[in-house]
Design an enzyme around this catalytic site. Structure first.
Site, short mmCIF file in Angstrom:
data_model
loop_
_atom_site.label_atom_id
_atom_site.label_comp_id
_atom_site.label_asym_id
_atom_site.label_seq_id
_atom_site.Cartn_x
_atom_site.Cartn_y
_atom_site.Cartn_z
N TYR A 68 0.67 -1.22 0.13
CA TYR A 68 -0.28 0.10 0.21
C TYR A 68 1.01 1.33 -0.16
CZ TYR A 68 -3.79 -3.38 1.03
OH TYR A 68 -4.67 -4.08 1.28
N ASN A 89 -12.90 -0.83 -5.34
CA ASN A 89 -12.32 -1.33 -6.70
C ASN A 89 -13.61 -2.08 -7.24
OD1 ASN A 89 -11.76 -2.70 -8.97
ND2 ASN A 89 -10.15 -4.03 -8.03
N CYS A 97 -6.53 -5.98 -7.15
CA CYS A 97 -6.38 -5.25 -6.05
C CYS A 97 -5.65 -6.32 -4.91
CB CYS A 97 -7.65 -4.75 -5.51
SG CYS A 97 -9.15 -5.80 -5.20
N HIS A 98 -5.77 -7.64 -5.43
CA HIS A 98 -5.17 -8.57 -4.56
C HIS A 98 -3.60 -8.66 -4.48
CE1 HIS A 98 -5.49 -10.55 -8.49
NE2 HIS A 98 -4.72 -11.36 -8.13
N GLU A 123 -1.14 -17.03 -8.71
CA GLU A 123 -0.21 -16.25 -9.41
C GLU A 123 1.27 -16.68 -9.22
OE1 GLU A 123 -1.36 -12.19 -9.21
OE2 GLU A 123 -3.40 -12.81 -10.31
#
Length: 131
Positions: A68, A89, A97-98, A123
């Protein structure tokens, strides 16, 4: 509209995506199956701070995260403001946003930390400890 991802349902605002619901769901399924890393959808971003944060999110490559604070620094803002924008979002997963995490912890996600962890694992991204 609702989309299924990794056993969870997420609400996305399909009006911000220039594609029909069938195409959106198909791309989410391909992402989940591992045959798609990036979404090929035209997105209409809000003309405000949330839109700026969303654009920054889309710049984070698959398999990477940003804090952040890093996003806040890039946007000349504060980490808490970035977190609030992430919470607003309207198209989670598609606008990732993850991929925004705490400096030393996995915090904040509208879909729950379990889904955030699953998406990052999916991912191959580094996952900080949960608080």
């Amino acid at each position: 509209m609702q989309v299924q991802i990794l056993g969870h349902e997420r609400e996305i605002d399909e009006l911000r995506i220039d594609a029909d619901p069938v195409t959106i769901r198909e791309q989410v399924r391909e992402y989940e199956a591992g045959t798609r890393d990036e979404f090929d959808l035209e997105i209409t971003y809000p003309d405000d701070f949330t839109g700026a944060v969303m654009r920054a999110m889309t710049d984070i490559p698959v398999g990477e995260t940003r804090t952040y604070g890093e996003i806040a620094s890039a946007l000349d803002s504060a980490p808490i403001a970035v977190g609030q924008a992430c919470g607003r979002n309207p198209i989670p997963v598609i606008v990732p946003c993850h991929r925004i995490v705490g400096v030393d912890s996995l915090v904040g996600y509208g879909g729950g930390l379990d889904l955030k962890r699953q998406l990052l694992e999916h991912e191959g991204a580094p996952i900080p400890d949960e608080r």
